[in-house]
Motif scaffolding. Structure first.
Motif, PDB file in Angstrom:
ATOM      1  N   VAL A 142       0.782  -1.236  -0.119  1.00 20.55           N
ATOM      2  CA  VAL A 142       0.021  -0.025   0.124  1.00 20.55           C
ATOM      3  C   VAL A 142       0.822   1.156  -0.084  1.00 20.55           C
ATOM      4  N   THR A 143       2.149   1.282   0.239  1.00 17.57           N
ATOM      5  CA  THR A 143       2.859   2.369   0.262  1.00 17.57           C
ATOM      6  C   THR A 143       3.542   2.595  -1.292  1.00 17.57           C
ATOM      7  N   HIS A 144       3.356   1.637  -2.098  1.00 17.46           N
ATOM      8  CA  HIS A 144       3.791   1.902  -3.567  1.00 17.46           C
ATOM      9  C   HIS A 144       2.413   2.364  -4.443  1.00 17.46           C
ATOM     10  N   ALA A 145       2.561   3.267  -5.044  1.00 21.58           N
ATOM     11  CA  ALA A 145       1.454   4.021  -5.960  1.00 21.58           C
ATOM     12  C   ALA A 145       0.308   3.982  -5.181  1.00 21.58           C
ATOM     13  N   PRO A 146       0.179   4.727  -3.811  1.00 22.65           N
ATOM     14  CA  PRO A 146      -1.145   4.623  -3.315  1.00 22.65           C
ATOM     15  C   PRO A 146      -2.160   5.259  -3.705  1.00 22.65           C
ATOM     16  N   ALA A 147      -1.890   6.253  -4.853  1.00 21.19           N
ATOM     17  CA  ALA A 147      -2.792   6.847  -5.465  1.00 21.19           C
ATOM     18  C   ALA A 147      -3.707   6.111  -6.662  1.00 21.19           C
ATOM     19  N   SER A 148      -3.054   5.166  -6.967  1.00 19.67           N
ATOM     20  CA  SER A 148      -3.558   4.394  -8.084  1.00 19.67           C
ATOM     21  C   SER A 148      -4.500   3.185  -7.345  1.00 19.67           C
ATOM     22  N   ILE A 149      -4.228   3.039  -5.962  1.00 19.46           N
ATOM     23  CA  ILE A 149      -4.991   1.950  -5.504  1.00 19.46           C
ATOM     24  C   ILE A 149      -6.473   2.289  -5.133  1.00 19.46           C
ATOM     25  N   ARG A 150      -7.414   1.330  -5.416  1.00 18.42           N
ATOM     26  CA  ARG A 150      -8.844   1.520  -5.488  1.00 18.42           C
ATOM     27  C   ARG A 150      -9.148   0.818  -3.833  1.00 18.42           C
ATOM     28  N   TRP A 151      -9.254   1.717  -3.123  1.00 18.17           N
ATOM     29  CA  TRP A 151      -9.295   1.424  -1.567  1.00 18.17           C
ATOM     30  C   TRP A 151     -10.713   0.709  -1.310  1.00 18.17           C
ATOM     31  N   GLU A 152     -10.875  -0.144  -0.449  1.00 15.85           N
ATOM     32  CA  GLU A 152     -11.941  -0.802  -0.103  1.00 15.85           C
ATOM     33  C   GLU A 152     -12.959   0.396   0.848  1.00 15.85           C
ATOM     34  N   GLY A 153     -14.040   0.538   0.266  1.00 16.36           N
ATOM     35  CA  GLY A 153     -14.962   1.650   0.794  1.00 16.36           C
ATOM     36  C   GLY A 153     -14.585   2.903  -0.029  1.00 16.36           C
ATOM     37  N   GLY A 154     -13.631   2.985  -1.019  1.00 17.12           N
ATOM     38  CA  GLY A 154     -13.674   3.981  -1.932  1.00 17.12           C
ATOM     39  C   GLY A 154     -12.635   5.342  -1.380  1.00 17.12           C
ATOM     40  N   ARG A 155     -12.198   5.134  -0.134  1.00 16.02           N
ATOM     41  CA  ARG A 155     -11.213   6.022   0.370  1.00 16.02           C
ATOM     42  C   ARG A 155     -10.004   5.758   1.050  1.00 16.02           C
ATOM     43  N   GLU A 156      -9.286   6.560   0.616  1.00 19.05           N
ATOM     44  CA  GLU A 156      -7.654   6.244   0.925  1.00 19.05           C
ATOM     45  C   GLU A 156      -7.433   6.557   2.443  1.00 19.05           C
ATOM     46  N   PRO A 157      -6.765   5.917   3.178  1.00 20.50           N
ATOM     47  CA  PRO A 157      -6.638   6.310   4.593  1.00 20.50           C
ATOM     48  C   PRO A 157      -6.113   7.798   4.833  1.00 20.50           C
ATOM     49  N   GLY A 158      -6.624   8.740   5.414  1.00 21.37           N
ATOM     50  CA  GLY A 158      -6.025  10.020   5.471  1.00 21.37           C
ATOM     51  C   GLY A 158      -4.784  10.329   6.339  1.00 21.37           C
ATOM     52  N   ASP A 159      -4.570   9.465   7.254  1.00 21.59           N
ATOM     53  CA  ASP A 159      -3.478   9.435   8.129  1.00 21.59           C
ATOM     54  C   ASP A 159      -2.395   8.597   7.567  1.00 21.59           C
ATOM     55  N   PRO A 160      -1.019   9.326   7.058  1.00 19.65           N
ATOM     56  CA  PRO A 160       0.189   8.597   6.404  1.00 19.65           C
ATOM     57  C   PRO A 160       0.300   7.486   7.447  1.00 19.65           C
ATOM     58  N   ARG A 161       0.284   7.564   8.825  1.00 22.94           N
ATOM     59  CA  ARG A 161       0.677   6.671   9.836  1.00 22.94           C
ATOM     60  C   ARG A 161      -0.105   5.594   9.639  1.00 22.94           C
TER      61      ARG A 161
END
Length: 585
Positions: free
Chosen positions: A138-157
């Motif tokens: 999930v740290t490689h090309a995170p902007a391209s990932i289709r996240w479950e629920g449709g949203r990328e985790p907001g906190d980098p941690r």
């Protein structure tokens, strides 16, 4: 040195290195670029490029057949992975370690109409020692990932916590795969999803690994003590030895077996065991009994009280039929892995290395000097050898006479790779010299991949190699020669009888257009154009005299591999073989 910047790819490459996996067979593609970059950038690995994935997998199987170590296979996504399947099945049944590494699209791109995607997870079903699907980083090309629920985790941690969990799970699966391949001698499969971009590199590894491979203690059972009692009670003991690598049994074990007059040792060409008291060419003993007017008394006299099997698959169909029709009181198998109930009479399995067990077991036994078991059958063995010589002196040039001349002509030190079907069965009828180790893909007994396997095995063998093949098997796998590691001391002999000659031997054959077209598959192809395509030397023989002339200088050092095509008469080969068994009778 640079590293792929995708954590999962580096993880796999680093663990292969820590486990001692040195040889890697790569087939071209794009999705597998992170693995290709990882392996080829590290001089520790010996990398091979083989375009045809089916050939690549058998080539890798040949490498592992000789090294005893897992060879890594790397392919792109889609149908490439399916082309490995024949070799994976062969490796599974022959207990040869392979590490299949398939690149994949991310899971959210499967079954949505994206190109070059199939359902790769678990594709090998029941023919694999271990299969695992790695999780996508999930740290490689995170902007391209289709996240479950449709949203990328907001906190980098959160992202890095997720990646840490993914890394731990992936590590466990990679280690489990490598441990199974190395200790169980089985093929394993890791499927690895990658998101683009694929070609990025870094001067530093993206993750640090913590190798924790721990050797498993061998499984030991106490059935050896049970076998000892049965052994001492049995007046007629038979040891049937299937495929074994050369040197599997020590001279001391071989001599102890040869010294017991109550023991018949049936060996096959692929067992790589030789002793004057042993019985090679099993079919030459059994076929005359089978074809006699009253076989039952002789088969009853041959029936063992106790059957002990060693090694892998057995070629002889006749010995299987005999032992199923006249089963021993008990069948025991000695070997570290599985025990096949081939004869439907399996009583026990001593889970141990055969040489280690027999080296301890046989000195504890007393040879039965009163048994006449071997004395009854040794004259039969000696008689068929004399009759075989007499028969060869009266038949025309054919498959039978060609195999006899060829096997006699192979110089010491040549490894012999046998193709399947009629090739390995003819080879069983003649005595191979101890100086010629013999191998054949008998796990699934398919005709595909014989050439590719031989080319891979030749690369890891110190001496020269001969591939002895039939025409259909050779033509089926000509891409095995599409390999830049083909050695100059590689020799090929193709017995070209213009079709699948073994089908003429089987019962139920019909001399009809349907038989010729759809079973025997009659053809008029010759091998010279194939040699021209791949830069091989070419020789041809169609008679005993021509064969003798063609073999003159055939084994000498040369600047390129050489193929000898031996043309034999299609329509009489089967009759000559069957008449041989009648002649022995």
């Amino acid at each position: 040195m640079r590293y792929t910047d995708i954590p999962a790819a580096h993880l796999v490459v680093a663990y292969c290195k820590s486990a001692g996996v040195r040889q890697v067979v790569l087939s071209p593609g794009s999705r597998n670029a992170p693995l290709v970059l990882g392996f080829t950038s590290d001089p520790y690995f010996e990398c091979f490029s083989v375009v045809d994935e089916r050939s690549a997998a058998f080539f890798a199987l040949g490498l592992s057949q000789q090294s005893g170590n897992p060879t890594a296979l790397v392919c792109t996504s889609g149908s490439a992975l399916l082309n490995y399947y024949p070799a994976v099945a062969e490796a599974y049944y022959s207990r040869i370690p392979l590490l299949v590494l398939s690149a994949d699209r991310p899971v959210y791109k499967i079954d949505i109409g994206d190109g070059q995607t199939i359902r790769q997870d678990g594709v090998y079903g029941n023919h694999i020692g271990f299969q695992g699907n790695l999780q996508q980083d999930v740290t490689h090309a995170p902007a391209s990932i289709r996240w479950e629920g449709g949203r990328e985790p907001g906190d980098p941690r959160s992202l890095h916590e997720m990646q840490a969990r993914i890394l731990a799970e992936n590590e466990a699966r990679v280690q489990a795969a490598l441990q199974t391949a190395m200790e169980d001698h089985l093929p394993v499969h890791l499927n690895i999803p990658f998101e683009e971009p694929l070609y990025g590199t870094s001067p530093e590894p993206p993750v640090e690994i913590r190798p924790t491979l721990q050797p498993r203690l061998p499984e030991i059972n106490g059935e050896g003590e049970d076998l000892l009692g049965h052994w001492q009670e049995a007046g007629r003991k038979m040891v049937l030895i299937g495929s074994l690598p050369p040197g599997s049994l020590s001279d001391a074990v071989v001599e102890r077996m040869a010294a017991d007059p109550s023991l018949l040792v049936f060996t096959e060409t692929t067992s790589n065991l030789h002793h004057p008291e042993f019985f090679p060419s099993i079919d030459s003993v059994l076929a005359p009994i089978e074809r006699s007017g009253q076989p039952a008394p002789s088969f009853e006299a041959l029936r063992p009280d106790l059957l002990l099997t060693l090694g892998g698959m057995v070629v002889s169909k006749k010995v299987k039929q005999f032992l199923r029709a006249y089963p021993p009181a008990g069948h025991w198998h000695v070997g570290p892995h599985n025990a096949n109930d081939t004869f439907f009479s399996l009583a026990g399995h001593v889970r141990s290395d055969a040489d280690h067990f027999l080296g301890d077991f046989l000195p504890r036994t007393q040879p039965d000097t009163k048994s006449g078991y071997r004395a009854r059958w040794s004259p039969v063995r000696d008689a068929y050898r004399k009759r075989r010589t007499a028969y060869l002196g009266q038949i025309p040039f054919s498959d039978f006479s060609a195999f006899e001349a060829l096997i006699k002509a192979i110089p010491d030190g040549y490894m012999v790779q046998l193709a399947n079907s009629s090739t390995v069965r003819y080879a069983q009828l003649f005595d191979m010299r101890p100086g010629n180790p013999v191998f054949c893909n008998r796990g699934t007994s398919g005709i595909e991949g014989s050439t590719s396997t031989a080319v891979g095995a030749a690369h890891n063998y110190e001496g020269p190699t001969l591939l002895l093949s039939g025409d259909l098997s050779f033509l089926y796998d000509i891409n095995g020669l599409w390999n830049d590691r083909l050695r100059d001391d590689f020799r090929v002999i193709v017995i070209n009888n213009g079709g699948g000659g073994i089908f003429r031997i089987l019962p139920g054959k019909e001399d009809s257009d349907a038989f010729a077209d759809y079973f025997e598959t009659v053809h008029n192809r010759d091998m010279e154009p194939v040699c021209n395509m791949f830069g091989m030397g070419y020789r041809r023989a169609a008679s005993a005299g021509e064969l003798e002339a063609a073999l003159d200088g055939f084994w000498d050092p040369s600047g390129r591999p050489i193929l000898l095509e031996v043309r034999t008469p299609r329509e009489i080969n089967d009759r000559i073989l069957l008449d041989y068994f009648d002649f022995l009778t």
